[in-house]
Design a protein around this motif. Structure first.
Motif, PDB file in Angstrom:
ATOM      1  N   CYS A  58     -15.087  12.823  -1.900  1.00 32.22           N
ATOM      2  CA  CYS A  58     -14.593  12.660  -0.454  1.00 32.22           C
ATOM      3  C   CYS A  58     -14.521  11.125   0.009  1.00 32.22           C
ATOM      4  O   CYS A  58     -13.784  10.208  -0.018  1.00 32.22           O
ATOM      5  N   SER A  59     -15.848  10.785  -0.761  1.00 26.84           N
ATOM      6  CA  SER A  59     -16.275   9.306   0.162  1.00 26.84           C
ATOM      7  C   SER A  59     -15.529   8.453  -0.941  1.00 26.84           C
ATOM      8  O   SER A  59     -14.787   7.090  -0.628  1.00 26.84           O
ATOM      9  N   SER A  60     -15.301   8.872  -1.912  1.00 30.77           N
ATOM     10  CA  SER A  60     -14.590   7.355  -3.434  1.00 30.77           C
ATOM     11  C   SER A  60     -12.797   7.673  -3.301  1.00 30.77           C
ATOM     12  O   SER A  60     -12.304   6.854  -2.648  1.00 30.77           O
ATOM     13  N   ALA A  61     -12.628   8.890  -2.948  1.00 25.56           N
ATOM     14  CA  ALA A  61     -11.151   9.278  -2.357  1.00 25.56           C
ATOM     15  C   ALA A  61     -11.184   8.196  -0.702  1.00 25.56           C
ATOM     16  O   ALA A  61      -9.250   7.587  -0.859  1.00 25.56           O
ATOM     17  N   ASN A  62     -11.949   8.263   0.664  1.00 25.59           N
ATOM     18  CA  ASN A  62     -11.772   7.489   0.655  1.00 25.59           C
ATOM     19  C   ASN A  62     -11.966   6.129   0.665  1.00 25.59           C
ATOM     20  O   ASN A  62     -10.484   5.223   1.249  1.00 25.59           O
ATOM     21  N   THR A  63     -12.627   5.847  -0.364  1.00 22.34           N
ATOM     22  CA  THR A  63     -12.786   4.011  -0.557  1.00 22.34           C
ATOM     23  C   THR A  63     -11.082   4.091  -1.291  1.00 22.34           C
ATOM     24  O   THR A  63     -10.152   3.050  -0.789  1.00 22.34           O
ATOM     25  N   ILE A  64     -10.739   4.123  -2.008  1.00 16.62           N
ATOM     26  CA  ILE A  64      -8.842   4.449  -2.278  1.00 16.62           C
ATOM     27  C   ILE A  64      -8.136   4.622  -1.206  1.00 16.62           C
ATOM     28  O   ILE A  64      -7.218   3.349  -1.926  1.00 16.62           O
ATOM     29  N   LYS A  65      -8.303   5.469  -0.542  1.00 15.57           N
ATOM     30  CA  LYS A  65      -7.040   5.497   0.158  1.00 15.57           C
ATOM     31  C   LYS A  65      -7.434   4.105   1.026  1.00 15.57           C
ATOM     32  O   LYS A  65      -6.020   3.837   1.728  1.00 15.57           O
ATOM     33  N   THR A  66      -7.927   3.984   1.335  1.00 21.42           N
ATOM     34  CA  THR A  66      -8.517   2.372   2.500  1.00 21.42           C
ATOM     35  C   THR A  66      -6.542   1.464   2.155  1.00 21.42           C
ATOM     36  O   THR A  66      -5.993   0.888   2.118  1.00 21.42           O
ATOM     37  N   ALA A  67      -6.425   1.794   0.264  1.00 16.78           N
ATOM     38  CA  ALA A  67      -6.130   0.674  -0.256  1.00 16.78           C
ATOM     39  C   ALA A  67      -4.235   1.195   0.081  1.00 16.78           C
ATOM     40  O   ALA A  67      -3.324   0.213   0.174  1.00 16.78           O
ATOM     41  N   GLU A  68      -4.171   2.107   0.460  1.00 14.78           N
ATOM     42  CA  GLU A  68      -2.827   2.093   0.891  1.00 14.78           C
ATOM     43  C   GLU A  68      -2.005   0.805   1.528  1.00 14.78           C
ATOM     44  O   GLU A  68      -0.798   0.770   1.592  1.00 14.78           O
ATOM     45  N   TYR A  69      -2.755   0.962   2.892  1.00 15.88           N
ATOM     46  CA  TYR A  69      -2.814  -0.283   3.744  1.00 15.88           C
ATOM     47  C   TYR A  69      -2.026  -1.277   3.718  1.00 15.88           C
ATOM     48  O   TYR A  69      -1.393  -2.020   3.826  1.00 15.88           O
ATOM     49  N   ALA A  70      -2.449  -1.407   1.763  1.00  9.63           N
ATOM     50  CA  ALA A  70      -2.517  -2.742   1.443  1.00  9.63           C
ATOM     51  C   ALA A  70      -0.877  -2.583   0.719  1.00  9.63           C
ATOM     52  O   ALA A  70      -0.253  -3.820   0.033  1.00  9.63           O
ATOM     53  N   ALA A  71      -0.942  -1.748   0.563  1.00  7.41           N
ATOM     54  CA  ALA A  71       0.974  -1.591   0.058  1.00  7.41           C
ATOM     55  C   ALA A  71       2.013  -2.144   0.506  1.00  7.41           C
ATOM     56  O   ALA A  71       2.741  -2.747  -0.249  1.00  7.41           O
ATOM     57  N   ILE A  72       2.164  -2.241   1.517  1.00  4.32           N
ATOM     58  CA  ILE A  72       2.536  -3.195   2.321  1.00  4.32           C
ATOM     59  C   ILE A  72       3.091  -4.688   2.354  1.00  4.32           C
ATOM     60  O   ILE A  72       3.864  -4.889   1.869  1.00  4.32           O
ATOM     61  N   ILE A  73       1.732  -4.996   2.034  1.00  2.50           N
ATOM     62  CA  ILE A  73       1.480  -6.213   1.769  1.00  2.50           C
ATOM     63  C   ILE A  73       1.764  -6.809   0.423  1.00  2.50           C
ATOM     64  O   ILE A  73       2.117  -7.648  -0.190  1.00  2.50           O
ATOM     65  N   VAL A  74       1.461  -6.190  -0.817  1.00  5.31           N
ATOM     66  CA  VAL A  74       1.684  -6.197  -1.793  1.00  5.31           C
ATOM     67  C   VAL A  74       3.233  -5.833  -2.610  1.00  5.31           C
ATOM     68  O   VAL A  74       4.020  -6.735  -2.705  1.00  5.31           O
ATOM     69  N   PHE A  75       4.187  -5.014  -0.994  1.00  4.07           N
ATOM     70  CA  PHE A  75       5.420  -5.092  -1.861  1.00  4.07           C
ATOM     71  C   PHE A  75       6.325  -6.163  -0.951  1.00  4.07           C
ATOM     72  O   PHE A  75       6.802  -6.343  -1.475  1.00  4.07           O
ATOM     73  N   VAL A  76       5.716  -7.088   0.876  1.00  4.21           N
ATOM     74  CA  VAL A  76       6.532  -8.257   0.645  1.00  4.21           C
ATOM     75  C   VAL A  76       6.553  -8.791  -0.161  1.00  4.21           C
ATOM     76  O   VAL A  76       7.068 -10.022  -0.515  1.00  4.21           O
ATOM     77  N   ALA A  77       4.634  -9.308  -0.723  1.00  6.68           N
ATOM     78  CA  ALA A  77       4.408 -10.055  -1.337  1.00  6.68           C
ATOM     79  C   ALA A  77       4.792 -10.090  -2.801  1.00  6.68           C
ATOM     80  O   ALA A  77       5.595 -10.934  -3.134  1.00  6.68           O
ATOM     81  N   THR A  78       5.293  -9.285  -3.705  1.00  7.51           N
ATOM     82  CA  THR A  78       6.443  -9.026  -4.418  1.00  7.51           C
ATOM     83  C   THR A  78       7.690  -9.547  -4.369  1.00  7.51           C
ATOM     84  O   THR A  78       8.319 -10.463  -4.931  1.00  7.51           O
ATOM     85  N   LEU A  79       8.547  -8.648  -2.923  1.00  7.52           N
ATOM     86  CA  LEU A  79       9.455  -9.421  -2.832  1.00  7.52           C
ATOM     87  C   LEU A  79      10.097 -10.974  -2.466  1.00  7.52           C
ATOM     88  O   LEU A  79      10.528 -11.564  -3.097  1.00  7.52           O
ATOM     89  N   LEU A  80       9.082 -10.911  -2.055  1.00  9.44           N
ATOM     90  CA  LEU A  80       8.659 -12.948  -1.312  1.00  9.44           C
ATOM     91  C   LEU A  80       8.406 -13.887  -2.954  1.00  9.44           C
ATOM     92  O   LEU A  80       9.309 -14.956  -3.033  1.00  9.44           O
ATOM     93  N   GLY A  81       7.634 -12.280  -3.929  1.00 13.87           N
ATOM     94  CA  GLY A  81       7.806 -13.680  -5.090  1.00 13.87           C
ATOM     95  C   GLY A  81       8.851 -13.634  -6.044  1.00 13.87           C
ATOM     96  O   GLY A  81       9.937 -14.492  -6.367  1.00 13.87           O
ATOM     97  N   VAL A  82       9.436 -12.712  -6.065  1.00 12.48           N
ATOM     98  CA  VAL A  82      11.001 -12.097  -6.608  1.00 12.48           C
ATOM     99  C   VAL A  82      12.177 -13.588  -5.870  1.00 12.48           C
ATOM    100  O   VAL A  82      13.176 -14.073  -6.623  1.00 12.48           O
ATOM    101  N   ILE A  83      12.372 -13.743  -5.237  1.00 10.10           N
ATOM    102  CA  ILE A  83      13.190 -14.381  -3.811  1.00 10.10           C
ATOM    103  C   ILE A  83      12.736 -15.915  -4.018  1.00 10.10           C
ATOM    104  O   ILE A  83      14.033 -16.794  -3.976  1.00 10.10           O
TER     105      ILE A  83
END
Length: 158
Positions: A58-83
């Motif tokens: 559970c502790s490990s899963a919670n640590t990994i799950k916190t990265a989900e919030y970064a998915a939006i940033i990663v998506f936007v940064a990828t699009l910015l990199g492409v554009i």
């Protein structure tokens, strides 16, 4: 369990679970301090293993799950990199997605087949499945965005 990685092997304090009242007790307790139930040493050893494993999962899963919030940033940064025609920005963000997927796969290899999980463990397992789908979808979108711009703006990416 050691402390070599907070993703796959988080530090966990060992406890056993009382078979009667289900409260956590010291692993070597002879009696439950809450209900006074005698505790069999073999039961305590097995219970301690199960509690530690569930807690680590559970502790490990919670640590990994916190990265989900970064998915939006990663998506936007990828699009910015492409554009903005910044291939390295787009590719670095693809690496972030791949690393998140790898962390989830490692979680399933380490914790995914445990047959004695409690309700928290089952929730962690569901959360890891959802995270895996999220990151795979994001990786596919990233690949499509990069492929699209490579096809229609290949000279700019050279």
């Amino acid at each position: 369990m050691g402390t070599d990685s907070s993703f796959t092997d988080p530090a966990v304090s060992p406890f056993a679970e009382c078979p009667t009242c289900k409260r956590l007790i010291a692993p070597k307790a002879e009696f439950c301090p809450h209900c006074r139930e005698p505790i069999d040493p073999q039961y305590a050893k097995l219970s301690t293993f199960i509690v530690v494993f569930n807690t680590a999962a559970c502790s490990s899963a919670n640590t990994i799950k916190t990265a989900e919030y970064a998915a939006i940033i990663v998506f936007v940064a990828t699009l910015l990199g492409v554009i903005m025609v910044a291939p390295m920005l787009a590719l670095v963000n693809v690496v972030n997605s791949v690393m998140s997927i790898a962390a989830i796969i490692l979680w399933f290899r380490r914790f995914g087949r445990f047959g004695f999980g409690d309700a928290d463990y089952e929730k962690a397992k569901r959360d890891m499945r959802i995270s895996l789908v999220l990151w795979i979808v994001l990786l596919a979108v990233q690949a499509l965005a990069i492929a699209y711009f490579l096809k229609f703006r290949p000279l700019l990416w050279s």
